[in-house]
Design a protein around this motif. Structure first.
Motif: not given
Lengths: 351, 341
Positions: A121, A159, A162, A166, A169, A198, A200, A205
């Motif tokens: 990432y 998170f 989404h 994510y 993640l 997170y 949006k 982040v």
């Protein structure tokens, strides 16, 4: 015949000789598994690629402290070390996570990768503050060295729901630190929190690092201090001992303990916070602080297919995808606009 | 040079010299004649020097120095031509002087007279250097005139440093201009290095407060989960045998001290050693502290009671000669066991 004898004599002074390979194996094998739960302990390397400015180097050191105790605090990398070198070392040492700082085109980037397979990432660090900066901004910075003896709790927020990058993640962040078993964990080992939130709307982040402080509820500040300091209080100006308790101290006692922040403890955490008493959870930031934007997800370790942003394949995309792609393209275009300028700055630096 | 033009045209017929090269040279120009001669000559020694930098060269240098100090035409060695030239030069110079006078207008009459006299001397067959002097003198005069005619500002520093001052000022300005881009470049470099580095503010922003709240919630949730998972152990009912096992582990220390206490008591009753009395007192205190958290006077679990496993025989034993210990035991509620009854 003499030579081996002398050799043996020398060795005797040093103690038993263990073959290096065995030693390495022992070192690698011993702490790989949690002794209570038997779960595998994730370990991490935090290092940098390429030339990075000194502030980023400090950030790197701060990140290592965040990842303590299962990280290499004094990891030294050389210019000629490439990713493969780290990967080769990571295997026998049981290192499972890489955090790689880099500064391409003067834009700080943080790559988080899982070894040896990936994914990777890539975050662009939009803003960051070092632990020292945060300590400077606080009136009473609190950072006892003992809190780094245990790994932080990871709190993830925002998170869910989404979609794909994510989702994975979240998994990555969860397995970055040893898993906590509520049945066996001691509350006294939970001293730090790593918050990842997170946002949006902004697509960023937030990375925050706090220390946890437990304070008994309903105990006045004076008694708390008395218990904490282990010192005889200064009673010179008082006529009676009871004055010590009744006399009003500083008026700024923040007694606004909201119910949400109180917990009832099951075991003694320390002298003040005993079992079966209510304690308030107070968090204080210790840094570092980062605001990151996810720019890229690769399936391999810094290589492989690009999973995010979804690569454009002409003719196959639907309209929705193109829209989303365009938005991303705009972003990347902005970035590329910035890049040449920065690149030219770099050139001047080199000269 | 308008005056020199016709002169040059008129010169060739008068200078019907045997040497065509020299004639050519003289015809070329009058004003910078000596200079040109020197230049033409200086070419040769350079070529020679490359080959032989020797005594010859030194000699040549000397010769050149001599040439510089004296008239060039001496070298030619032809008196007649010299004379002709001088005659030619004289009117030309006169005219030139007139020209200068007209231009500048403020040349003094004396100067002109001087020039006239010097030329007269020349005509009289004087040394060739006089012409040179005259020329230099005129140049000096012109230069001096120019300098003196300059209007200077009233400056305490005086006129001498004025040019220098200007130079210094120009140099400083240049340096400042040079430094500016340097400083800017450094600033840019630092900005590039610090990109994204934001110093936190003294007070907590609302955004950060929110984040702290979220993190606190997370921690509280975890702590509650932990307490939920670990709670049953503390809610054990001591009366049930199954839970007793758990308590046994947790209060092992307590049990240990109780056993030690009993042993010490027996020992103390046997011999009146004050040492054991002190031990008893100490353990009493310890047990008291360990049980201070519990409200009940006697623990619910049987082994923790002091009467546990104590037969009547033992009690009698204690009663026999336990007057000394009594005083201490009354202080500690846990040590009452032996004196009950």
């Amino acid at each position: 015949m003499r030579h081996p004898k002398s050799g043996r004599g020398k060795r005797r002074g040093r103690g038993p000789r263990i073959p290096a390979a065995v030693l390495r194996k022992q070192q690698a094998a011993a702490p790989n598994v949690d002794q209570v739960t038997g779960a595998k302990i994730p370990k991490s390397f935090v290092f940098s690629r390429g030339k990075i400015p000194s502030t980023l180097r400090h950030l790197q050191q701060d990140l290592r402290k965040v990842m303590l105790p299962y990280t290499a605090l004094n990891l030294k990398e050389k210019k000629r070390n490439n990713l493969k070198d780290f990967l080769n070392v990571a295997g026998p040492l049981g290192v499972t996570h890489f955090m790689i700082l880099s500064n391409p085109k003067s834009l700080p980037h943080l790559r988080m990768a899982k070894t040896p397979q990936g994914p990777t990432y890539t975050f662009q660090i939009e803003e960051y503050a070092l632990a020292a900066d945060i300590a400077n901004s606080q009136k009473r910075p609190r950072c006892p060295p003992g809190i780094f003896k245990n790994s932080p709790l990871v709190v993830l927020s925002g998170f869910t729901g989404h979609g794909e990058p994510y989702k994975s993640l979240v998994q990555y962040f969860q397995y970055m630190v040893p898993a906590i078993d509520p049945n066996t964990v001691k509350l006294s080992t939970c001293q730090r929190v790593l918050l990842l939130k997170y946002d949006k709307e902004k697509g960023i982040v937030d990375f925050r690092h706090y220390s946890i402080k437990l304070q008994p509820v309903g105990v006045s500040r004076k008694i708390r201090k008395l218990m904490q300091n282990n010192q005889v209080p200064d009673l010179r100006d008082l006529k009676d001992v009871s004055d010590y308790m009744t006399k009003a101290g500083y008026g700024s006692e923040s007694e606004v303990d909201d119910e949400a922040a109180t917990v009832s403890l099951v075991s003694d955490v320390d002298k003040l916070n005993r079992a079966s008493r209510k304690s308030a959870v107070r968090l204080q930031e210790i840094g570092p602080r980062m605001t990151m934007r996810l720019v890229k997800v690769e399936s391999g370790l810094c290589s492989g297919d690009v999973l995010y942003p979804v690569p454009v394949v002409k003719g196959e995309q639907t309209e929705e995808e193109t829209e989303g792609q365009e938005a991303e393209d705009d972003e990347s275009a902005d970035g590329s606009e910035d890049e040449p300028e920065d690149g030219s700055q770099d050139d001047t630096e080199d000269e | 040079m308008a005056a020199a033009g016709p002169q040059a045209v008129s010169a060739p017929p008068s200078a019907a010299a045997p040497n065509p090269g020299k004639r050519k040279r003289s015809a070329k120009g009058k004003g910078g004649k000596s200079k040109k001669n020197k230049l033409a000559r200086s070419d040769e020694p350079i070529r020679r020097r490359a080959n032989k930098p020797s005594a010859k060269f030194l000699k040549l240098l000397k010769k050149r120095a001599r040439d510089y100090n004296s008239d060039d035409d001496e070298e030619e060695g032809e008196e007649g031509e010299q004379q002709q030239k001088r005659e030619r030069e004289r009117p030309h110079r006169r005219r030139n002087d007139d020209h200068d006078d007209e231009e500048e207008g403020d040349l003094s009459e004396d100067d002109e007279d001087e020039a006239a006299s010097s030329s007269g001397d020349e005509a009289g067959g004087g040394g060739g250097g006089v012409t040179r002097f005259e020329e230099g003198c005129r140049a000096f005069r012109v230069a001096f005139q120019k300098i003196m005619s300059k209007k200077l500002p009233d400056d305490p520093l005086g006129p001498i440093l004025s040019a220098h001052k200007k130079l210094v000022a120009a140099k400083l300005a240049e340096e400042v201009e040079e430094r500016k881009p340097k400083g800017e470049a450094r600033k840019e470099k630092r900005a590039a290095a610090e990109k994204g580095h934001v110093l936190p503010k003294e007070h907590l922003e609302t955004h950060d407060k929110e984040l702290i709240k979220i993190a606190t919630q997370g921690v509280v949730r975890l702590f509650n989960a932990v307490s939920k998972a670990q709670k049953p152990r503390n809610d054990l009912n001591p009366s049930s045998t199954r839970d007793a096992k758990g308590i046994l582990c947790s209060s092992f220390l307590c049990y240990f001290w109780i056993s030690r206490y009993r042993v010490a008591k027996i020992e103390a009753s046997k011999s009146d050693a004050s040492h054991y009395k002190a031990v008893i007192h100490y353990i009493n205190l310890l047990l008291h502290i360990m049980h201070a958290g519990k409200d009940e006077d006697e623990p619910g679990w049987a082994p923790l009671r002091d009467t546990y496993m104590l037969g009547s025989k033992l009690k009698d034993w204690d009663k026999m000669k336990d007057t000394a210990v009594e005083s201490e035991q009354t202080k500690a509620p846990l040590g009452d066991s032996s004196d009950e009854e």
